[in-house]
Design a protein around this motif. Structure first.
Motif, short mmCIF file in Angstrom:
data_model
loop_
_atom_site.label_atom_id
_atom_site.label_comp_id
_atom_site.label_asym_id
_atom_site.label_seq_id
_atom_site.Cartn_x
_atom_site.Cartn_y
_atom_site.Cartn_z
N VAL A 34 0.80 -1.23 0.00
CA VAL A 34 0.00 0.00 0.00
C VAL A 34 0.83 1.28 0.00
O VAL A 34 0.30 2.35 -0.30
CB VAL A 34 -0.99 0.02 1.18
N ALA A 35 2.10 1.22 0.34
CA ALA A 35 2.96 2.40 0.33
C ALA A 35 4.12 2.12 -0.62
O ALA A 35 4.69 1.02 -0.62
CB ALA A 35 3.47 2.72 1.72
N TRP A 36 4.47 3.13 -1.42
CA TRP A 36 5.47 2.94 -2.48
C TRP A 36 6.49 4.07 -2.50
O TRP A 36 6.19 5.20 -2.13
CB TRP A 36 4.77 2.93 -3.84
N HIS A 37 7.67 3.74 -2.98
CA HIS A 37 8.66 4.74 -3.35
C HIS A 37 8.67 4.76 -4.88
O HIS A 37 8.75 3.71 -5.51
CB HIS A 37 10.05 4.36 -2.83
N LEU A 38 8.55 5.94 -5.45
CA LEU A 38 8.51 6.10 -6.90
C LEU A 38 9.66 6.99 -7.33
O LEU A 38 9.81 8.10 -6.82
CB LEU A 38 7.18 6.73 -7.33
N THR A 39 10.50 6.49 -8.22
CA THR A 39 11.60 7.27 -8.78
C THR A 39 11.26 7.58 -10.23
O THR A 39 10.98 6.67 -11.01
CB THR A 39 12.93 6.50 -8.71
N ILE B 295 4.48 7.42 -2.10
CA ILE B 295 3.04 7.30 -2.28
C ILE B 295 2.50 6.65 -1.02
O ILE B 295 2.90 5.53 -0.68
CB ILE B 295 2.69 6.48 -3.53
N GLN B 296 1.62 7.36 -0.32
CA GLN B 296 1.08 6.89 0.95
C GLN B 296 -0.44 6.84 0.87
O GLN B 296 -1.07 7.80 0.41
CB GLN B 296 1.48 7.84 2.09
N GLY C 166 -7.83 2.94 -3.70
CA GLY C 166 -8.13 4.02 -2.78
C GLY C 166 -7.33 5.28 -2.98
O GLY C 166 -6.44 5.37 -3.83
N ALA C 167 -7.66 6.23 -2.13
CA ALA C 167 -7.05 7.55 -2.16
C ALA C 167 -5.63 7.49 -1.60
O ALA C 167 -5.37 6.82 -0.60
CB ALA C 167 -7.90 8.52 -1.36
N VAL C 168 -4.73 8.19 -2.28
CA VAL C 168 -3.34 8.26 -1.85
C VAL C 168 -2.86 9.71 -1.95
O VAL C 168 -3.48 10.55 -2.60
CB VAL C 168 -2.41 7.37 -2.72
N ARG C 169 -1.76 9.97 -1.27
CA ARG C 169 -1.10 11.26 -1.43
C ARG C 169 0.32 11.03 -1.90
O ARG C 169 0.93 10.01 -1.60
CB ARG C 169 -1.16 12.09 -0.16
N GLN D 23 6.93 16.61 1.79
CA GLN D 23 5.84 17.55 1.56
C GLN D 23 4.84 16.97 0.57
O GLN D 23 5.24 16.40 -0.45
CB GLN D 23 6.37 18.88 1.00
N THR D 24 3.56 17.13 0.85
CA THR D 24 2.54 16.66 -0.08
C THR D 24 2.57 17.52 -1.34
O THR D 24 2.47 18.74 -1.27
CB THR D 24 1.14 16.72 0.56
N VAL D 25 2.75 16.85 -2.48
CA VAL D 25 2.80 17.55 -3.77
C VAL D 25 1.68 17.10 -4.71
O VAL D 25 1.55 17.63 -5.81
CB VAL D 25 4.18 17.39 -4.46
N GLY D 26 0.89 16.12 -4.28
CA GLY D 26 -0.20 15.67 -5.13
C GLY D 26 -1.11 14.70 -4.40
O GLY D 26 -0.79 14.20 -3.31
N ARG D 27 -2.26 14.46 -5.00
CA ARG D 27 -3.22 13.49 -4.51
C ARG D 27 -3.61 12.61 -5.67
O ARG D 27 -3.57 13.03 -6.82
CB ARG D 27 -4.46 14.19 -3.95
N GLY D 28 -4.00 11.39 -5.37
CA GLY D 28 -4.35 10.49 -6.46
C GLY D 28 -5.18 9.32 -6.00
O GLY D 28 -5.68 9.29 -4.87
N TYR D 29 -5.28 8.37 -6.90
CA TYR D 29 -6.09 7.17 -6.69
C TYR D 29 -5.27 6.00 -7.20
O TYR D 29 -4.80 6.02 -8.33
CB TYR D 29 -7.39 7.32 -7.47
N LEU D 30 -5.08 5.00 -6.37
CA LEU D 30 -4.25 3.85 -6.70
C LEU D 30 -5.10 2.59 -6.70
O LEU D 30 -5.91 2.40 -5.80
CB LEU D 30 -3.11 3.72 -5.68
N GLU D 31 -4.93 1.76 -7.71
CA GLU D 31 -5.64 0.49 -7.77
C GLU D 31 -4.62 -0.63 -7.84
O GLU D 31 -3.73 -0.61 -8.69
CB GLU D 31 -6.57 0.44 -8.98
#
Length: 94
Positions: free
Chosen positions: A29-34, A42-43, A64-67, A73-81
């Motif tokens: 459910v939590a990711w590191h994206l490079t 991604i949390q 669900g909803a992720v940030r 710092q929060t730089v975006g919001r999204g939706y992850l499936e």
């Protein structure tokens, strides 16, 4: 502005997993994206966002909803499936 990033410059790395108390499915459910030389986290807004439709459609997945965070710092919001972590979904008439 939009631009293409080569696939070799994109890396998804799971950071934390959550296990559903209902299905016992384990989801990353939590990711590191490079992306090239930028690093994001991604949390999920909450871990328990599993959709359990086994009694109707047969679908079992996490959505669900992720940030999106960069340097804490929060730089975006999204939706992850997340699909394919539980039992395979059978499509079509039986």
């Amino acid at each position: 502005s939009p631009r293409s990033i080569p696939q070799t410059q994109i890396r998804w790395t799971p950071q934390r997993h959550w296990s559903s108390p209902r299905s016992q499915t384990r989801y990353p459910v939590a990711w590191h994206l490079t992306l090239e030389n930028r690093h994001f986290e991604i949390q999920p807004l909450m871990d328990d966002q599993e959709l359990d439709g086994r009694r109707s459609t047969g679908a079992l997945y996490w959505e669900g909803a992720v940030r999106l965070l960069e340097n804490g710092q929060t730089v975006g919001r999204g939706y992850l499936e997340l699909t394919g972590y539980g039992k395979a979904l059978v499509m079509g008439a039986g």
